[in-house]
Enzyme design. Structure first.
Site, PDB file in Angstrom:
ATOM      1  N   GLU A 188     -11.816   0.428   1.206  1.00  0.00           N
ATOM      2  CA  GLU A 188     -10.897  -0.555   1.760  1.00  0.00           C
ATOM      3  C   GLU A 188     -10.315  -0.126   3.108  1.00  0.00           C
ATOM      4  O   GLU A 188     -10.229  -0.926   4.026  1.00  0.00           O
ATOM      5  CB  GLU A 188      -9.759  -0.816   0.776  1.00  0.00           C
ATOM      6  CG  GLU A 188      -9.130  -2.166   1.022  1.00  0.00           C
ATOM      7  CD  GLU A 188      -7.992  -2.449   0.071  1.00  0.00           C
ATOM      8  OE1 GLU A 188      -7.744  -3.610  -0.180  1.00  0.00           O
ATOM      9  OE2 GLU A 188      -7.373  -1.491  -0.426  1.00  0.00           O
ATOM     10  N   ASP A 189      -9.912   1.128   3.210  1.00  0.00           N
ATOM     11  CA  ASP A 189      -9.193   1.561   4.416  1.00  0.00           C
ATOM     12  C   ASP A 189     -10.063   2.255   5.443  1.00  0.00           C
ATOM     13  O   ASP A 189      -9.710   2.317   6.618  1.00  0.00           O
ATOM     14  CB  ASP A 189      -8.038   2.504   4.033  1.00  0.00           C
ATOM     15  CG  ASP A 189      -7.007   1.792   3.178  1.00  0.00           C
ATOM     16  OD1 ASP A 189      -7.055   0.549   3.136  1.00  0.00           O
ATOM     17  OD2 ASP A 189      -6.181   2.474   2.560  1.00  0.00           O
ATOM     18  N   ASP A 225      21.918  13.287 -25.611  1.00  0.00           N
ATOM     19  CA  ASP A 225      20.613  13.896 -25.309  1.00  0.00           C
ATOM     20  C   ASP A 225      20.387  14.091 -23.810  1.00  0.00           C
ATOM     21  O   ASP A 225      19.263  14.071 -23.346  1.00  0.00           O
ATOM     22  CB  ASP A 225      19.476  13.057 -25.924  1.00  0.00           C
ATOM     23  CG  ASP A 225      19.390  11.669 -25.307  1.00  0.00           C
ATOM     24  OD1 ASP A 225      20.367  11.235 -24.661  1.00  0.00           O
ATOM     25  OD2 ASP A 225      18.344  11.025 -25.471  1.00  0.00           O
ATOM     26  N   ASP A 285      -2.459   7.469  -7.689  1.00  0.00           N
ATOM     27  CA  ASP A 285      -2.307   6.960  -6.331  1.00  0.00           C
ATOM     28  C   ASP A 285      -0.843   6.600  -6.080  1.00  0.00           C
ATOM     29  O   ASP A 285      -0.231   7.011  -5.094  1.00  0.00           O
ATOM     30  CB  ASP A 285      -3.220   5.722  -6.196  1.00  0.00           C
ATOM     31  CG  ASP A 285      -2.994   4.949  -4.912  1.00  0.00           C
ATOM     32  OD1 ASP A 285      -3.010   5.572  -3.834  1.00  0.00           O
ATOM     33  OD2 ASP A 285      -2.823   3.713  -4.992  1.00  0.00           O
TER      34      ASP A 285
HETATM   35 MN    MN Z   1      -4.203   5.211  -2.101  1.00  0.00          MN
END
Ligand code: MN
Length: 530
Positions: free
Chosen positions: A75-76, A258, A137
């Site tokens: 994608e990038d 707790d 991610d």
């Molecule tokens: Mn990423």
């Protein structure tokens, strides 16, 4: 920059092939991302490299780690899908594609849609490894969120809190859930985060010394009673989870026992109950506070014994008792079953565990509940690398479970589950609308507003004009057009699935509701009437 050596160092027992493959993917991704930088100004490649290391920490296999290295490449960095497939195989490409697809679904803050979006993500992931790469991610992106432009930070943090942390929780990945929540909290509500952190600090300082004394005393007692192989730790409650509990308890920190809990980790299940006996003999338990999550696991598979006791040194203390295996699973959840090298052993071990458990029908309901979305894949869509897109370990686990549960219909029954009956579509603004499977634009229009349905003029799916009987698919973007002069027609009744739409159409046409609104009945009567 995370190195190949560091990634391999996190893996349990990487083979030479694993090493070679990861090294190749590392070099490939570094080159592909060479021209890009992160918001921080650092090379972009620090991100996929960090994601790969997180995946290795979570015990994922080489294939998933390679997919982590390449998850943004298509994608990038404009790497072609063919290149990924040629260099690293179909399975890696499948995971990369899945992660890209998930990235398209964004949470726009409408709270009523959070649950739908969570379900959509789980349903469209179609392989649990896709979700795990996506979580890794997100985890790294949250660590560097401070560099992201301010107007984007809150949306991303909110999405993490509302969507991704609950998914991590659903997958039993307790450590991931907590990290995501506590990274997101300060960006979503800075004042509350600061206030909660201060409260926790003050309270921890007050009880620290006492708690350490209790820990020592307990250790001595456990050894004295012959329980030698154990370890203890003090765990502090996560900030977000403390904040939520505080809101429920009217901000009274003294009602929360707790904030710091004492954990006893023993080798086997039986040791948990022995340790519990020793704890209760030493300190008086608070009535009604004991929970046996071993016999009755939480829906996400979490197992432990929780008891709250009164100690002379530290007052009221929560004590959690669990086996090493339960501890590992509480942290890594579904990921802890996925190391392919231990797969054979794991499945055997799990089978034994299930058989041993008196409450087998309750254990692993979380695994079971995840399967339907994976099982939905038709035969045609099945990948070449396995019998199905269902990871083999999960199928085996399901089989193991079915055997014990004594039900042949187990897998059949899974298909009857929620996901297989629902379809998740989007408004043009990105809101998720959750409809029954085989719904049409008419159902969609009525689900948004009755007025929109009553004046439905036309519909677009993914930008194209479609007819009203078009069946909507998962992830479709649906746009409906309204005109005052438009009105429902009797024909619409053939194309709707929701009773909501049916009711409105009947009302608009002046037709009475049928006495028995069963689908079958409706179909029969329809022919006569119209
Ligand atoms: Mn990423």
């Amino acid at each position: 920059m995370t190195t190949v050596k560091e990634i391999l160092g996190e893996m349990t027992a990487p083979t030479a092939e694993d090493g070679a493959l990861i090294e190749k993917a590392y070099a490939f991704s570094e080159k592909a991302h060479a021209a890009h930088t992160r918001y921080s100004g650092e090379p972009y490649f620090i991100h996929p490299a960090a994601v790969a290391k997180i995946l290795a920490e979570y015990g994922m296999d080489a294939t998933t780690i390679v997919a982590g290295l390449l998850h943004d490449a298509v994608e990038d960095a404009c790497v072609s899908r063919e290149e990924v497939e040629k260099g690293f195989g179909k399975e890696v490409l499948f995971i990369v594609d899945g992660v890209t697809k998930l990235g398209a679904h964004k949470y726009r803050g409408a709270e009523r849609h959070a649950e739908s979006l969570r379900r959509l993500l789980v349903a469209t992931a179609s392989d649990i490894r896709v979700l795990i790469v996506k979580l890794a991610d997100r985890y790294h992106n949250m660590q560097t969120l401070g560099y992201v432009p301010e107007h984007k930070r809150r949306r991303i943090a909110l999405e993490t809190l509302e969507i991704y942390a609950p998914i991590a929780d659903r997958l039993g990945m307790g450590r991931m859930k907590r990290e995501l929540e506590d990274l997101a909290f300060p960006f979503v509500d800075p004042d509350a985060a600061r206030h909660t952190a201060e409260m926790r600090k003050t309270k921890t300082r007050e009880t620290e010394a006492g708690l350490e004394k209790v820990q020592k005393e307990l250790q001595r007692e456990l050894v004295k009673r012959g329980l030698a192989a154990f370890r203890t730790e003090i765990r502090t409650k996560g900030l977000w989870s403390l904040h939520q509990k505080l809101s429920r308890k009217h901000d009274d920190i003294n009602l929360i026992h707790d904030i710091a809990a004492l954990r006893i980790i023993v080798p086997e299940i039986e040791d948990c109950y022995s340790a519990l006996g020793i704890v209760h003999a030493l300190y008086r338990p608070l009535p009604g506070e004991f929970k046996d999550y071993i016999a009755f696991p939480k829906p996400n598979g979490y197992q432990s014994l929780h008891t709250t006791v009164v100690t002379p040194e530290a007052g009221i203390v929560e004590i959690q008792i669990r086996s090493e295996e339960m501890h590992r699973r509480a942290q890594f959840g579904i990921a802890s079953h996925m190391s392919y090298k231990q797969l054979g052993k794991n499945v055997e071990k799990l089978q034994k565990e299930i058989q041993r458990s008196k409450f087998s029908s309750l254990s692993f309901s979380w695994v079971r509940s995840l399967i339907p979305s994976l099982m939905r894949v038709s035969k045609k869509e099945r990948g070449e690398w396995g019998t199905a897109k269902v990871p083999p370990w999960l199928a085996e686990l399901a089989e193991a479970h079915a055997e014990v549960a004594g039900s042949d219909d187990f897998v059949e029954g899974l298909k009857e589950d929620f996901f297989s009956h629902r379809v998740f579509v989007f408004t043009p603004k990105g809101d998720v609308i959750d409809l029954p499977a085989a719904s049409t634009p008419i159902d969609f229009a009525y689900a948004i507003h009755s007025d929109l349905g009553d004046h439905l003029q036309g519909a677009k799916v993914n930008g194209k004009l479609v007819s009203f009987d078009t069946v909507l698919g998962n992830g479709d973007i649906v746009e409906v057009l309204r005109r005052d002069a438009a009105h429902p027609s009797a024909k619409w009744l053939d194309s709707v699935r929701t009773s909501l739409a049916r009711r409105h159409i009947r009302a608009a046409l002046g037709i009475a509701e049928p006495a028995k609104p069963s689908r079958h009945h409706r179909h029969k009567s329809k022919g006569k009437r119209f």
